[in-house]
Scaffold this active site. Structure first.
Site, mmCIF file in Angstrom:
data_model
loop_
_atom_site.group_PDB
_atom_site.id
_atom_site.type_symbol
_atom_site.label_atom_id
_atom_site.label_comp_id
_atom_site.label_asym_id
_atom_site.label_seq_id
_atom_site.Cartn_x
_atom_site.Cartn_y
_atom_site.Cartn_z
ATOM 1 N N ASN A 12 -10.524 -3.039 -6.694
ATOM 2 C CA ASN A 12 -9.660 -2.099 -7.437
ATOM 3 C C ASN A 12 -10.165 -1.782 -8.846
ATOM 4 O O ASN A 12 -9.690 -0.829 -9.482
ATOM 5 C CB ASN A 12 -8.210 -2.609 -7.508
ATOM 6 C CG ASN A 12 -7.456 -2.495 -6.199
ATOM 7 O OD1 ASN A 12 -6.552 -3.285 -5.917
ATOM 8 N ND2 ASN A 12 -7.791 -1.507 -5.379
ATOM 9 N N ASP A 55 0.820 -1.215 0.000
ATOM 10 C CA ASP A 55 0.000 0.000 0.000
ATOM 11 C C ASP A 55 0.856 1.268 0.000
ATOM 12 O O ASP A 55 1.941 1.278 0.579
ATOM 13 C CB ASP A 55 -0.907 -0.019 1.240
ATOM 14 C CG ASP A 55 -2.020 0.997 1.134
ATOM 15 O OD1 ASP A 55 -2.294 1.488 0.024
ATOM 16 O OD2 ASP A 55 -2.626 1.319 2.178
HETATM 17 C C1 FPP Z 1 -2.055 0.057 -3.307
HETATM 18 O O1 FPP Z 1 -1.539 1.360 -3.276
HETATM 19 C C2 FPP Z 1 -1.483 -0.650 -4.430
HETATM 20 C C3 FPP Z 1 -2.189 -1.250 -5.442
HETATM 21 C C4 FPP Z 1 -3.654 -1.258 -5.493
HETATM 22 C C5 FPP Z 1 -1.503 -1.897 -6.571
HETATM 23 C C6 FPP Z 1 -0.313 -2.731 -6.177
HETATM 24 C C7 FPP Z 1 0.358 -3.149 -7.397
HETATM 25 C C8 FPP Z 1 1.680 -3.203 -7.567
HETATM 26 C C9 FPP Z 1 2.685 -2.898 -6.521
HETATM 27 C C10 FPP Z 1 2.200 -3.635 -8.875
HETATM 28 C C11 FPP Z 1 2.046 -5.117 -8.946
HETATM 29 C C12 FPP Z 1 3.018 -5.688 -9.786
HETATM 30 C C13 FPP Z 1 3.552 -6.898 -9.617
HETATM 31 C C14 FPP Z 1 4.611 -7.280 -10.523
HETATM 32 C C15 FPP Z 1 3.101 -7.859 -8.571
HETATM 33 P P1 FPP Z 1 -2.510 2.589 -3.568
HETATM 34 O O2 FPP Z 1 -2.500 2.850 -5.025
HETATM 35 O O3 FPP Z 1 -3.862 2.312 -2.999
HETATM 36 O O4 FPP Z 1 -1.782 3.722 -2.783
HETATM 37 P P2 FPP Z 1 -2.459 4.980 -2.078
HETATM 38 O O5 FPP Z 1 -3.260 4.451 -0.925
HETATM 39 O O6 FPP Z 1 -1.276 5.785 -1.632
HETATM 40 O O7 FPP Z 1 -3.295 5.674 -3.122
#
Ligand code: FPP
Length: 240
Positions: A69, A21
């Site tokens: 998501n 996250d």
């Molecule tokens: C949450 O942070 C993250 C996600 C919903 C996506 C996670 C995906 C990756 C790290 C890439 C995956 C790739 C591989 C190769 C496994 P957020 O976007 O909700 O962060 P925020 O709360 O700061 O907005």
């Protein structure tokens, strides 16, 4: 395994679950588009998987994309899927490093080329005996529990199963994580204190560590800190 970790290998968790996250906030703080945060997050994921393998962790399960998501802007969904696609195209390298790859979640709504890449990555790596990396993709804990219940109900309706024989062990065999031990440690960076529908069944007795770092900045030193906190806990599994 490094000498330092070998000495205290009793405290290295066998299975670490991670909610990756804070990618969006990481990007925003730098004046970058959110997708830049996901890109850096994917790098952190690969780095942490390598480190886990080095210190003797047997399973890592990472939350890459939840059933919720899809509500994000299409361009962000596409960017995350593209990162997964490039990760999978490189997956044969993982296989060579003795990594077993598994995907948890409902694959049907995913693009068909992605589904094919996932299947071939799983097939090519199924005999690997090093670390098992589980990527939760279009995953939801409640959906997973409903999926197991549905499969068992269908078997009962066909007369293949006596409903009285349904117990926790049988139920687990129909979860996406069938055959994988429950996580010992759950790590959630970024300062948020919630589960967000991740591994609801499997985390029943898991130790939770919440850290203030944003996922793209997460390094092996943060993992060591989380493991040090875990090592101090007294796990009783309901006993005394
Ligand atoms: C949450 O942070 C993250 C996600 C919903 C996506 C996670 C995906 C990756 C790290 C890439 C995956 C790739 C591989 C190769 C496994 P957020 O976007 O909700 O962060 P925020 O709360 O700061 O907005």
């Amino acid at each position: 395994m490094s000498e330092e970790h070998q000495k205290k290998s009793f405290s290295v968790p066998a299975h670490i679950a991670i909610i990756m996250d804070g990618n969006g906030r990481w990007a925003k703080r730098r004046g970058l588009p959110r997708n830049a945060g996901h890109k850096q997050g994917a790098k952190a994921f690969e780095n942490i998987c390598d480190y886990c393998q080095k210190i003797g962790v047997k399973y890592v399960t990472a939350y890459a994309f939840s059933t919720e998501n899809w509500k994000r802007p299409q361009s962000e969904v596409d960017a995350i899927m593209e990162l997964l696609r490039s990760y999978l195209k490189e997956a044969s390298k993982q296989a060579k490093r003795n990594v077993r790859l598994l995907f948890l979640g409902d694959r049907k709504p995913l693009a068909s080329d992605l589904q094919q890449l996932m299947e071939s990555a799983e097939r090519e790596s199924e005999k690997n005996t090093g670390i098992t990396v589980c990527v939760a993709l279009n995953y939801g804990g409640r959906a997973e529990i409903a999926h197991s219940a549905r499969e068992l109900a269908q078997m009962a309706a066909r007369g293949e199963l006596d409903p009285d024989s349904i117990d926790e062990r049988l139920f687990e065999r129909h979860l996406y994580t069938a055959g994988i031990p429950d996580p010992d440690l759950l790590i959630r960076p970024s300062g948020e204190l919630r589960l967000s529908n991740f591994l609801l069944w499997q985390l029943a007795y898991t130790e939770f560590v919440f850290q203030d770092v944003l996922w793209p900045d997460f390094t092996p030193a943060h993992l060591d800190q989380a493991i040090a906190q875990y090592a101090k806990r007294n796990r009783r599994f309901g006993g005394i």
